[in-house]
Design a protein around this motif. Structure first.
Motif, mmCIF file in Angstrom:
data_model
loop_
_atom_site.group_PDB
_atom_site.id
_atom_site.type_symbol
_atom_site.label_atom_id
_atom_site.label_comp_id
_atom_site.label_asym_id
_atom_site.label_seq_id
_atom_site.Cartn_x
_atom_site.Cartn_y
_atom_site.Cartn_z
ATOM 1 N N ASN A 345 0.801 -1.222 0.000
ATOM 2 C CA ASN A 345 0.000 0.000 0.000
ATOM 3 C C ASN A 345 0.835 1.272 0.000
ATOM 4 O OD1 ASN A 345 -2.574 -1.059 -0.228
ATOM 5 N ND2 ASN A 345 -2.764 -1.420 1.980
ATOM 6 N N ALA A 346 2.089 1.181 -0.479
ATOM 7 C CA ALA A 346 2.914 2.374 -0.683
ATOM 8 C C ALA A 346 3.135 2.524 -2.183
ATOM 9 C CB ALA A 346 4.260 2.228 0.028
ATOM 10 N N PRO A 347 2.791 3.676 -2.768
ATOM 11 C CA PRO A 347 2.923 3.823 -4.222
ATOM 12 C C PRO A 347 4.391 3.801 -4.658
ATOM 13 C CG PRO A 347 2.386 5.928 -3.209
ATOM 14 C CD PRO A 347 2.278 4.895 -2.129
ATOM 15 N N SER A 348 4.658 3.060 -5.704
ATOM 16 C CA SER A 348 5.998 3.047 -6.281
ATOM 17 C C SER A 348 6.208 4.334 -7.071
ATOM 18 C CB SER A 348 6.163 1.846 -7.207
ATOM 19 O OG SER A 348 5.973 0.639 -6.502
ATOM 20 N N LYS A 349 7.443 4.771 -7.128
ATOM 21 C CA LYS A 349 7.756 5.992 -7.851
ATOM 22 C C LYS A 349 8.727 5.676 -8.975
ATOM 23 C CE LYS A 349 9.376 10.755 -7.277
ATOM 24 N NZ LYS A 349 9.953 11.745 -6.345
ATOM 25 N N ALA A 350 8.385 6.144 -10.185
ATOM 26 C CA ALA A 350 9.229 5.820 -11.336
ATOM 27 C C ALA A 350 9.211 6.957 -12.345
ATOM 28 C CB ALA A 350 8.762 4.529 -11.999
ATOM 29 N N LEU A 351 10.316 7.053 -13.098
ATOM 30 C CA LEU A 351 10.449 8.023 -14.183
ATOM 31 C C LEU A 351 10.893 7.296 -15.445
ATOM 32 C CD1 LEU A 351 12.353 10.835 -12.240
ATOM 33 C CD2 LEU A 351 9.989 10.980 -13.068
ATOM 34 N N LEU A 352 10.324 7.694 -16.571
ATOM 35 C CA LEU A 352 10.727 7.129 -17.859
ATOM 36 C C LEU A 352 11.604 8.136 -18.594
ATOM 37 C CD1 LEU A 352 7.450 5.441 -19.196
ATOM 38 C CD2 LEU A 352 9.163 4.566 -17.619
ATOM 39 N N VAL A 353 12.664 7.624 -19.214
ATOM 40 C CA VAL A 353 13.590 8.469 -19.958
ATOM 41 C C VAL A 353 13.664 7.955 -21.389
ATOM 42 C CG1 VAL A 353 15.935 9.368 -20.128
ATOM 43 C CG2 VAL A 353 14.942 8.900 -17.875
ATOM 44 N N PRO A 354 12.948 8.569 -22.334
ATOM 45 C CA PRO A 354 13.054 8.128 -23.724
ATOM 46 C C PRO A 354 14.449 8.398 -24.268
ATOM 47 C CG PRO A 354 11.773 10.156 -23.566
ATOM 48 C CD PRO A 354 12.023 9.696 -22.164
ATOM 49 N N ALA A 355 14.983 7.423 -25.021
ATOM 50 C CA ALA A 355 16.337 7.572 -25.539
ATOM 51 C C ALA A 355 16.369 8.403 -26.812
ATOM 52 C CB ALA A 355 16.951 6.200 -25.801
ATOM 53 N N ASN A 356 15.242 8.459 -27.546
ATOM 54 C CA ASN A 356 15.192 9.245 -28.773
ATOM 55 C C ASN A 356 13.788 9.804 -28.960
ATOM 56 O OD1 ASN A 356 13.596 7.188 -30.211
ATOM 57 N ND2 ASN A 356 15.502 5.994 -30.153
ATOM 58 N N ARG A 357 13.595 10.545 -30.064
ATOM 59 C CA ARG A 357 12.346 11.275 -30.243
ATOM 60 C C ARG A 357 11.128 10.354 -30.354
ATOM 61 N NH1 ARG A 357 12.432 16.670 -31.900
ATOM 62 N NH2 ARG A 357 14.569 16.501 -31.164
ATOM 63 N N PHE A 358 11.233 9.268 -31.098
ATOM 64 C CA PHE A 358 10.084 8.382 -31.231
ATOM 65 C C PHE A 358 9.741 7.714 -29.903
ATOM 66 C CE2 PHE A 358 7.851 4.466 -32.090
ATOM 67 C CZ PHE A 358 6.860 4.894 -32.960
ATOM 68 N N GLU A 359 10.752 7.428 -29.091
ATOM 69 C CA GLU A 359 10.497 6.769 -27.813
ATOM 70 C C GLU A 359 9.708 7.655 -26.850
ATOM 71 O OE1 GLU A 359 13.930 5.069 -26.008
ATOM 72 O OE2 GLU A 359 14.008 3.384 -27.420
ATOM 73 N N VAL A 360 9.676 8.959 -27.109
ATOM 74 C CA VAL A 360 8.816 9.830 -26.296
ATOM 75 C C VAL A 360 7.364 9.389 -26.440
ATOM 76 C CG1 VAL A 360 7.991 12.190 -25.956
ATOM 77 C CG2 VAL A 360 10.401 11.779 -26.489
ATOM 78 N N VAL A 361 6.964 9.087 -27.683
ATOM 79 C CA VAL A 361 5.598 8.636 -27.942
ATOM 80 C C VAL A 361 5.361 7.279 -27.286
ATOM 81 C CG1 VAL A 361 3.903 8.127 -29.734
ATOM 82 C CG2 VAL A 361 5.644 9.875 -30.134
ATOM 83 N N GLU A 362 6.324 6.374 -27.425
ATOM 84 C CA GLU A 362 6.165 5.039 -26.839
ATOM 85 C C GLU A 362 6.105 5.108 -25.324
ATOM 86 O OE1 GLU A 362 8.420 0.696 -26.782
ATOM 87 O OE2 GLU A 362 8.770 2.069 -28.456
ATOM 88 N N CYS A 363 6.894 5.970 -24.716
ATOM 89 C CA CYS A 363 6.862 6.107 -23.253
ATOM 90 C C CYS A 363 5.508 6.641 -22.787
ATOM 91 C CB CYS A 363 7.988 7.019 -22.777
ATOM 92 S SG CYS A 363 9.627 6.249 -22.790
ATOM 93 N N LEU A 364 4.945 7.593 -23.535
ATOM 94 C CA LEU A 364 3.631 8.119 -23.162
ATOM 95 C C LEU A 364 2.577 7.017 -23.271
ATOM 96 C CD1 LEU A 364 1.748 10.417 -22.381
ATOM 97 C CD2 LEU A 364 1.578 11.021 -24.809
ATOM 98 N N ALA A 365 2.641 6.204 -24.321
ATOM 99 C CA ALA A 365 1.690 5.097 -24.481
ATOM 100 C C ALA A 365 1.835 4.108 -23.320
ATOM 101 C CB ALA A 365 1.921 4.398 -25.818
ATOM 102 N N ALA A 366 3.083 3.851 -22.900
ATOM 103 C CA ALA A 366 3.309 2.928 -21.779
ATOM 104 C C ALA A 366 2.754 3.513 -20.480
ATOM 105 C CB ALA A 366 4.802 2.632 -21.644
#
Length: 813
Positions: A345-366
């Motif tokens: 019952n403790a929320p996990s904390k995470a950050l996504l770092v896209p490696a390139n421009r297209f991965e920004v879109v994929e990270c948002l979808a994830a």
């Protein structure tokens, strides 16, 4: 309501703890034949799995093996042993717990067979090996429960198939055996329950309260990501700032080479000297254990890692997870996120770092998929037959067997529930004779049928060799790396192919250190320290993930939503420009762009089928183009598209996507391709045709490759329908080639192909021109270019006219 024994209840009370509802439910339902518990990371699911065992042994002490615990990782088994020891000792319970993995000393393994502990913690490979001994029925006599931890991870590979066959053996020895599966990330609980259960018996599913949603977002950086590449070097200042704000940060990468490069760049930027470590499977075990110990002790502020830290080990006070590079798979991302704030019952904390421009879109979808609790995963196929062959040999090691009984036993394993008797008999014949083309060779005559109808080993001494090669994990051929000089400390391993490319003085990264190649001694790479700042990068083995089908669908839907407010401006503007000059790919349709560039005709196919499938599509389309006289010159692929260039423009791409023609082209291409040979080698090793370990010595990769290539060529020529050739094709289509996703793409798209003939490169296509891994096509285009070059040279030199002038006739004196 089930009450805990006083000793255990006292231990809980001393800590102010109370049982979670799902832990109590596991106690109340402990008599069920099979039970799958799905509980969030940090929810105490491992303790829930063991509580019935602790209660039963506390209430009725006894000797012998009571519970078998199976995990995907040796380190996880060792961690569970440490964690279990605390309540057992402090509650004063008469329970002995031991682990048994490849790292366990031989003397302890022998003692465990003679005097097993109450709880044995092991891995699928070690369990399969245990079932191969003649005394296995005595060792497992009285076994009551099997607990399979992180069962979702095992179910995705051949290790899970091997485990289910081993459990089928145990169920025959212990008919009342109860099965428990534990997992935090399950996209299809009924399917996983069927995998765990003894077929056709049911398996109940118990789902715990999932707890709060994770605190997950994309890392904001001052510098935008590059158009291509996977290093994410641009984000290092922002990552370091996050490390400073948190106690312990896990920085996950998808490949070992990327982890090494990122760690190196992170260390160069670490002006404050923060204690940072690196952890992945190619590092020396001693170095990994030092990092693990430092993590548990809270001595590291950050650890750059790969899937080696994915699973449920509690690595100290981790309060942030950073995923560098698009996660490719939502389920894997959720698993990694769960490493942070590993408490119920403790929320996990995470950050996504896209490696390139297209991965920004994929990270948002994830991110959207995680928030919607939409996990991905492909349906499980049938259990592979190379694992079945290995299991037959394992069964033979333990003593004579009746074929019908073994067939029935195998069909009780979920992955093999629908195997036919004919398929089983073909595997048995292969194990006995090697198959039609190999039956004349004694080395593959391993089984014989006795007059009473039972099957047994032809030579009992072969049991040792079979046991030495048990397992389904296929390592890339690696060489040990040590500091120069006899007795030099080990650093880890690098691939043979990479080692062969090194010359004296070359530098590369391993364990976050730049080392200088000095030479090779007795198949060990010797290195020295080097102060270079731009090393070569070791091509570490490691899974190169493809974007899942579900995540690709989300990306396509995001394109069409028109709402890109959650994207950074630079990425949203990029997509708007693509929509203006061309169009964005759509679900259920196939977008193809053609345009000229640099004197070549370009074609981009936006299939969104994953890297392996897009790579295969490039090979098949260029083959089709060659047949149609379109002179392709090469291609390059990513997870979302394939770019092909050549001499002639593709006016109508539809004929290229005839599924029957593509499949026929695949068969012809596969027959002599290195992909098939590599797949054959893996399957032949698992099935027991090729031995990697012999007499305690391990063959080098080159030796094993030569053996497997000769066998493959022989079978292809003289016995193309051999069982191993059939298995190889099935495995190649399912794995490296991933043709199923091409077939699914063609079926989904049908004739809905949008072809745009454009005058220049489009925004979405631009990054493909920067992508590494370009594959040249040696075909008709080479001949045409050569002829054009000859003509040009003749024109420049003035010889063109002379070349066509008739020569004067002379009398040959």
């Amino acid at each position: 309501m089930v009450e805990l024994p006083k000793s255990l209840q006292g231990w809980f009370d001393a800590r102010g703890w109370a049982l979670h509802p799902h832990q109590r439910a596991m106690l109340e339902r402990r008599d069920e034949a099979a039970l799958l518990l799905i509980a969030p990371t940090g929810g105490g699911k491992t303790l829930a799995g063991f509580l019935p065992t602790l209660v039963e042994l506390a209430e009725a002490p006894r000797g012998g093996l009571h519970t078998l615990y199976v995990s995907p990782l040796k380190a996880l088994a060792a961690d569970i042993r440490r964690n279990l020891t605390v309540p057992i000792e402090e509650a004063g319970l008469p329970i002995r717990v031991e682990d048994r993995t490849g790292d366990t000393p031989s003397s302890r393994k022998l003692r465990q067979r003679a005097d097993p502990p109450h709880i044995l913690l092991t891995t699928p490979e070690s369990l399969a090996l245990l079932t191969s001994y003649e005394d296995a029925p005595r060792m497992f006599a009285g076994l009551q429960r099997v607990v399979v931890d992180e069962i979702h991870a095992l179910a995705e590979s051949k290790r899970g198939d091997q485990l289910m066959l081993a459990l089928a053996r145990l169920q025959g020895m212990c008919p009342g055996l109860r099965r428990v599966g534990l997992s935090a990330t399950v996209e299809d609980p009924p399917a996983l329950a069927r995998f765990l259960a003894r077929h056709p018996d049911p398996c109940a599913v118990l789902e715990a309260d999932p707890g709060p949603d994770p605190d997950i977002s994309m890392l904001v950086t001052d510098e935008p990501p590059p158009w291509s590449g996977g290093g994410a070097k641009y984000a290092i200042p922002a990552v370091l700032e996050q490390v400073k704000r948190h106690k312990t940060t896990l920085i996950f990468h998808n490949t070992r080479a990327q982890a090494e490069l990122f760690f190196h760049n992170l260390w160069l930027a670490n002006e404050d000297g923060l204690p940072i470590g690196i952890h992945h499977g190619s590092l020396d075990r001693g170095q990994r254990e030092k990092v693990e110990a430092a993590m548990v002790a809270g001595q590291l502020r950050a650890i750059v890692c790969t899937g080696s830290l994915d699973l449920g080990i509690d690595w100290g006070d981790v309060d942030l997870v950073i995923q560098v590079g698009a996660p490719k798979n939502v389920k894997r991302l959720v698993q990694r996120i769960g490493r942070a704030n590993h408490r119920y019952n403790a929320p996990s904390k995470a950050l996504l770092v896209p490696a390139n421009r297209f991965e920004v879109v994929e990270c948002l979808a994830a991110l959207e998929a995680v928030r919607a609790h939409d996990l991905d995963g492909d349906p499980r196929g049938r259990g592979p037959r190379d694992v079945l062959c290995q299991h037959i040999l394992i069964a033979a090691c333990s003593g004579p067997f009746e074929a019908g009984a073994l067939y029935d036993e195998m069909r009780s394993a979920g992955p093999y529930a629908d195997i036919t008797r004919a398929e089983f008999d073909s595997c048995l014949d292969f194990c006995a004779t090697g198959g039609y083309a190999l039956r004349a060779y004694d080395r593959w005559q391993r089984l014989m049928q006795r007059p009473d109808g039972l099957w047994q080993l032809r030579d009992p001494r072969s049991a040792v060799r079979i046991r030495q090669n048990v397992g389904t994990i296929q390592d890339t051929d690696t060489l040990k790396v040590r500091w120069r000089g006899r007795g030099g400390a080990p650093l880890g391993e690098i691939e043979e192919g990479f080692a062969a490319s090194l010359g004296k003085g070359d530098t590369f990264l391993i364990g976050g250190q730049i080392v200088r190649y000095e030479g090779m001694r007795e198949l060990v790479v010797e290195v020295s320290r080097d102060a270079a700042k731009k090393p070569k990068i070791a091509t570490f083995m490691g899974t190169k993930f493809a974007t899942s089908t579900q995540l690709s669908d989300r990306i396509l839907r995001l394109f069409q939503s028109g709402d890109w407010s959650a994207l950074p401006d630079h990425t949203a503007d990029w997509l708007r420009l693509q929509a203006e000059v061309s169009r964005l790919p759509e679900p259920g349709r196939l977008l193809i762009e053609t345009f000229p560039r640099d004197g070549r005709q370009q074609m981009v196919v936006y299939g969104f089928a994953g890297r392996n499938a897009q790579q295969t599509l490039g090979l098949l389309l260029t083959k089709r183009m060659e047949e149609m006289g379109l002179a392709p010159m090469g291609f390059v692929s990513t997870d979302y598209a394939t770019l092909i260039w050549g001499l002639d423009a593709v006016v109508d791409p539809r004929p290229l996507f005839d599924l029957g023609a593509l499949e026929a082209g695949l068969d012809g291409w596969l027959a002599g391709n290195a992909v098939m040979k590599r797949t054959f080698r893996a399957s032949a090793t698992i099935a027991g045709l090729i031995e990697r370990n012999l007499g305690g010595q391990r063959k080098t990769g080159r030796q094993a490759t030569m053996s497997s290539d000769i066998l493959y060529d022989t079978l292809l020529k003289y016995d193309p329908d051999h069982l191993l050739m059939t298995i190889t094709r099935e495995e190649a289509l399912r794995g490296l080639v991933d043709f199923a996703r091409i077939r699914e793409m063609c079926a989904r798209v049908g004739d809905r192909i949008d072809h745009l003939a454009l005058s220049r490169v489009t925004p979405l296509a631009a990054p493909l021109f920067l992508e590494p891994g370009r594959v040249p096509i040696n075909g008709a285009a080479d001949e045409r270019l050569l002829q054009e070059e000859v003509t040009r040279l003749l024109d420049e030199s003035g010889l063109a006219q002379v070349a066509v002038q008739p020569r004067p006739w002379r009398v040959p004196y």
